[in-house]
Design an enzyme around this catalytic site. Structure first.
Site, short mmCIF file in Angstrom:
data_model
loop_
_atom_site.label_atom_id
_atom_site.label_comp_id
_atom_site.label_asym_id
_atom_site.label_seq_id
_atom_site.Cartn_x
_atom_site.Cartn_y
_atom_site.Cartn_z
N GLY A 118 4.32 -4.63 -0.66
CA GLY A 118 4.20 -5.48 -1.84
C GLY A 118 3.60 -4.70 -2.98
O GLY A 118 3.01 -3.64 -2.79
N GLY A 135 -2.34 -3.90 -7.56
CA GLY A 135 -2.08 -2.63 -6.92
C GLY A 135 -1.01 -2.77 -5.85
O GLY A 135 -0.38 -3.81 -5.72
N VAL A 158 0.41 -2.81 -1.95
CA VAL A 158 -0.04 -3.24 -0.62
C VAL A 158 0.77 -2.50 0.44
O VAL A 158 1.98 -2.40 0.35
CB VAL A 158 0.15 -4.76 -0.45
N LYS A 182 -4.60 -3.13 0.66
CA LYS A 182 -4.28 -3.14 -0.77
C LYS A 182 -5.07 -2.05 -1.47
O LYS A 182 -6.28 -1.94 -1.32
CB LYS A 182 -4.65 -4.51 -1.33
N ASP A 205 -4.51 -16.70 -10.76
CA ASP A 205 -3.18 -16.10 -10.68
C ASP A 205 -2.40 -16.72 -9.52
O ASP A 205 -1.91 -16.02 -8.65
CB ASP A 205 -3.29 -14.58 -10.55
#
Ligand SMILES: *[C@@H]1O[C@H](CO)[C@@H](O)[C@H](O)[C@H]1NC(C)=O
Ligand SMILES: *[C@@H]1O[C@H](CO)[C@@H](O)[C@H](O)[C@H]1NC(C)=O
Ligand SMILES: *[C@@H]1O[C@H](CO)[C@@H](O)[C@H](O)[C@H]1NC(C)=O
Ligand SMILES: *[C@@H]1O[C@H](CO)[C@@H](O)[C@H](O)[C@H]1NC(C)=O
Ligand SMILES: *[C@@H]1O[C@H](CO)[C@@H](O)[C@H](O)[C@H]1NC(C)=O
Ligand SMILES: *[C@@H]1O[C@H](CO)[C@@H](O)[C@H](O)[C@H]1NC(C)=O
Ligand SMILES: *[C@@H]1O[C@H](CO)[C@@H](O)[C@H](O)[C@H]1NC(C)=O
Ligand SMILES: *[C@@H]1O[C@H](CO)[C@@H](O)[C@H](O)[C@H]1NC(C)=O
Ligand SMILES: *[C@@H]1O[C@H](CO)[C@@H](O)[C@H](O)[C@H]1NC(C)=O
Length: 796
Positions: free
Chosen positions: A513, A518, A520, A534, A626
């Site tokens: 991801g 950042g 992952v 992460k 978020d």
């Protein structure tokens, strides 16, 4: 002997021993009288005063108080339980060295029981300590050794002392709550009530070491220092949020059972709370008395159970009593469901693996069963049944996963169909609270985060209480919970070395991801667990600050929040280690047609629970900021877990501004209007984003897919909201048809009622006006309520 000191003493003693007025000390043979208001001792720094204070009609206590606070704030009292008359009462220092408090009628209301053949002097020191000392400096007696409900800086709590709360806000006599070192060396809060007593802090359902305590140190001493740091020999540590020299502080067991650290705001003369043992005060035992429920309206309050009535309208500690006669004829009885309610203790027995019906039968069999608790056991995937003989320490919390079924006569049910909903005033809420807003602190940042870090260790208490309580409900019910607790302790949050994580991810080779924070990577830890690791791009703060933030996040634990296992901070590397989720993110699943209606609805409910926990049950500052399908991860059973919470605080040290958040955060399309219009940011921004996500889940109209939309997302989401709203409102010609907005990929396989409620809730969440949006816990309640609609009566 220090000559100037002796001279000073003599000058105080010699003039007129019988008429002592305002001074720092009282000499032998003289006294302070209740009738002379200026007969007080004042500490040389002017902060404390000792004298008689009215506590009721013609009732006085001899007390040491802060002289600069608006409301009288007493730190010690000689006779809290035996107030004296307003005439003829006095405190005298006898020639024998004994200090006595006399009343017109009663000779010895209180005495220090001291005796000395040398000259003694009673002085009020700058620390607030009232001491009886010989001229040689030998201390015969001091108020610090006999605390009432308050500890001052430098006043130790020892194996021989305890704090006892006041009875109420205005009644200073001994109340129900005690802070003391128990025989196992742990510092505890005990509720010692009219009918029952129980320890409620540290949380009795948690093994003490999970609360960060130890039984090994037998010295039993705890001390608050003047910079606001409290350290106890059982490893309990916490610091004031305004850590540092400066404000005058006190640690008090309040009449509502909460232990609070206060700082004096000298300009206003008021007290600010700078630490407290409980943010959720309904968890404090005895707060509402028997047969009642503690709940949070806007304020905390008490209410009687359906069918019960208050015993004393002015004092809730008496609780409620049945407004019906008990019967054991089961054909006359029925049950009322109280969702998300628990009562602590007093289980008649424990029956694992029961159905609702069998649990009802069990409760009917026991004539003294007043209600039963029915609760899922995630370990065995069955339901547990707890019939209860007394209904004590009841509370209602939207996130509590368990229901109570109250046994009531059928006749009463019919006439009393509407259960008490209003929250009556407990009149025992503390008058000051922790600020819920996110204000920028004036102090230097390094102090702030140092404070945070240490504060967190104490604050862990609060997080832990809920965490382990959720998962290890009632350790006394069986050993399996204790074993789980052990595992929890053993697999706790830890620091990883960079080399370790590099090896785990095979040199950061498998990317799973990529987001704003950042990249992952998938990795396998040394102990075999699969992890998502992460690598943070934007985290540029120092190791200490990073650790402070991360360890706070790492201690947040809820089944709908992704679990953080550890972190790495080495040189410039900043990494976070999370549990790995097999099904990836909601965004991926939505675009791959694997989600049927049941899964979608459960994802909506689970996500709401996770967010409600972040906003309300947890330490108070956690906003996600978020929320989007990419940040909602799914485990192998499609159970949702919210990811990336807390990162908003971790990533933007550099550009911290208004209200501690940099403006414009989150992902376009999911962002509430507040961000654009420079309005204060509250938890309602997450509610908005959640609403958008739910609308996407229902309609399948995801415009973002796997990528963060750089442009146009805004307009498209507004369009989505408008479109759904129009469809739901309908017109005369075109009545509303929820089916039309449903995702085509579900092939019309969905529950229309559930769909309606979900869409209506989502539309409320995306109201432009933030006050019109519900809180996340209200969302949870609304979504779960429909599941309970088929029950006979529900509370709220
Ligand atoms: C005071 O009494 C103590 C015993 O209680 C005795 O040891 C001491 O000598 C006495 N001091 C004077 C000055 O009499
Ligand atoms: C304070 O509470 C105690 C205990 O309940 C009671 O006996 C006393 O009368 C109360 N005092 C006042 C002034 O109300
Ligand atoms: C016990 O606690 C006291 C006070 O916190 C500390 O000074 C002492 O070192 C501790 N003892 C041990 C054996 O840890
Ligand atoms: C106490 O709180 C008020 C309002 O939150 C704040 O303005 C004030 O500065 C605080 N005082 C201290 C000493 O922290
Ligand atoms: C108690 O019950 C009576 C009749 O059963 C009812 O009229 C009354 O309102 C009830 N009182 C309360 C406080 O619920
Ligand atoms: C209610 O409580 C108050 C304060 O404890 C007491 O003075 C009063 O007598 C009580 N009333 C009844 C009806 O028990
Ligand atoms: C139980 O209650 C029912 C209905 O009120 C009544 O008919 C029956 O006689 C009662 N049984 C006993 C044992 O009292
Ligand atoms: C009804 O109550 C009696 C005791 O009064 C109990 O023995 C019996 O099992 C109960 N019946 C049911 C169906 O629960
Ligand atoms: C609750 O009690 C407080 C303090 O006694 C009082 O100020 C407030 O007005 C009361 N609220 C209600 C709704 O009665």
């Amino acid at each position: 002997m220090n000559l100037p000191f002796l001279f000073l003493l003599l000058s105080l003693i010699l003039p007129s021993p019988s008429s002592s007025t305002t001074s720092h000390s009282l000499s032998q043979g003289s006294s302070l009288s209740v009738e002379k208001p200026n007969n007080v001792l004042i500490s040389s720094n002017g902060i404390f005063s000792a004298g008689f204070h009215p506590v009721g009609d013609n009732a006085y206590c001899f007390a040491v108080r802060f002289s600069k606070s608006l409301d009288p704030t007493f730190v010690w009292m000689a006779n809290r339980d035996i107030p004296v008359n307003g005439k003829g009462s006095k405190l005298s220092l006898l020639d024998t060295g004994n200090l006595i408090l006399t009343d017109a009628g009663r000779s010895n209301v209180w005495t220090s029981t001291t005796v000395s053949n040398s000259t003694v002097l009673l002085s009020l020191l700058d620390t607030g300590n009232l001491v009886l000392r010989t001229l040689e400096g030998f201390t015969l007696w001091q108020s610090f050794d006999f605390p009432t409900d308050t500890l001052l800086p430098h006043q130790p709590l020892t194996r021989n002392t305890k704090l006892i709360s006041s009875r109420s806000r205005s009644n200073y006599s001994s109340g129900f709550y005690h802070l003391f070192f128990d025989n196992d060396n742990i510092i505890r809060l005990l509720f010692d009530g009219l009918e029952i007593s129980s320890v409620y802090w540290p949380d009795p359902s948690i093994i003490f070491w999970n609360s960060g305590r130890t039984t090994y140190n037998n010295s039993r001493i705890a001390l608050l220092d003047s910079s606001g740091s409290f350290v106890s020999s059982d490893d309990l540590k916490f610091v004031a949020t305004d850590f540092g020299m400066g404000p005058k502080r006190r640690l008090t067991v309040d009449f509502d059972g909460n232990l609070r650290l206060y700082s004096l705001d000298e300009t206003r003369g008021t007290w600010n709370v700078s630490w407290q043992a409980f943010s959720l005060t309904c968890k404090i035992h005895g707060i509402c008395g028997p047969n009642s429920l503690c709940g949070y309206g806007p304020e905390r309050g008490c209410s009687c159970l359906p069918g019960y009535k208050p015993r004393n309208l002015t004092d809730w500690s008496y609780g409620c009593e049945p407004n019906f006669s008990h019967s054991c004829n089961n054909s006359t009885l029925n049950f009322v469901k109280l969702p998300n309610v628990d009562f602590y203790g007093y289980d008649i027995s424990f029956f694992p693996g029961e159905t609702l019906e069998s649990c009802r039968r069990i409760c009917l069999q026991y004539c003294n069963c007043k209600a039963f608790m029915f609760r899922v056991d995630y370990g065995s995937r069955t339901y547990n049944c707890y019939p209860k003989s007394f209904l004590l320490n009841g509370f209602h919390a939207p996130n509590f996963e368990g229901d109570v079924y109250l046994k009531l006569p059928r006749a009463g049910l019919l006439s009393n169909n509407e259960p008490a909903k209003e929250l009556l005033n407990c009149s025992s809420e503390a008058h000051v609270g922790l600020a819920r807003t996110y204000q920028k602190k004036q102090e230097s940042r390094s102090v702030k985060y140092l404070t945070w870090f240490v504060g967190v260790i104490g604050g862990v208490e609060m997080v832990c209480i809920f965490l382990v309580w959720c998962f290890l409900y009632r350790t006394n019910q069986g050993s399996s919970a204790a074993v789980q607790g052990y595992i929890l302790a053993a697999t706790g949050f830890r620091k990883y070395s960079y080399a370790e994580l590099k090896k785990a991810t095979k040199g950061f080779s498998e990317e799973i991801g990529r987001g704003g924070a950042g990249v992952v990577y998938k990795g396998v830890l040394l102990d075999g667990r699969v992890a998502a690791i992460k690598r943070l791009d934007g985290a540029n703060q120092g190791e200490g600050e990073f650790l402070a933030e991360v360890s706070t996040i790492g201690r947040i634990n809820h089944m709908n929040l992704i679990e953080m296992w550890g972190y790495c901070a080495e040189g410039k590397h900043r990494l976070l280690v999370y549990e790995y989720m097999e099904r990836g993110s909601l965004a991926e699943s939505l675009s791959s047609e694997e989600l049927d209606w049941k899964k979608r609805f459960e994802i909506a409910v689970g996500t709401a629970k996770g967010l409600a926990y972040l906003h309300e049950e947890c330490l108070e500052w956690v906003l996600h900021c978020d929320i989007k399908p990419q940040n909602i991860l799914l485990d192998s059973n499609y159970k949702p877990k919210v990811a990336d919470f807390g990162l908003s605080k971790l990533l933007t040290r550099g550009d911290l501004n208004i209200s501690g958040f940099s403006r414009i955060r989150g992902t376009r399309g999911y962002m509430a209007p507040e961000w654009l219009f420079n309005l204060p940011i509250t938890s309602k921004v997450d509610v908005y984003s959640y609403g958008i996500v739910v609308l996407e889940m229902v309609t399948g109209k995801s415009t973002t897919g796997l990528h963060v939309v750089e442009d146009g997302g805004e307009a498209e989401h507004r369009q989505l909201v408008t479109w759904v709203r129009e469809k739901m409102n309908g017109t005369a010609a075109m009545p509303s048809r929820v089916e039309e907005i449903a995702d085509q990929r579900m092939d019309n396989n969905f529950n229309v009622a559930e769909m309606e409620i979900l869409v209506r809730v989502a539309l409320q969440c995306v109201e432009e006006e933030r006050d019109a949006r519900p809180s996340m816990s209200h969302v949870v309640e609304m979504l779960l309520r429909h599941e309970n609609d088929n029950e006979q009566v529900t509370l709220e």
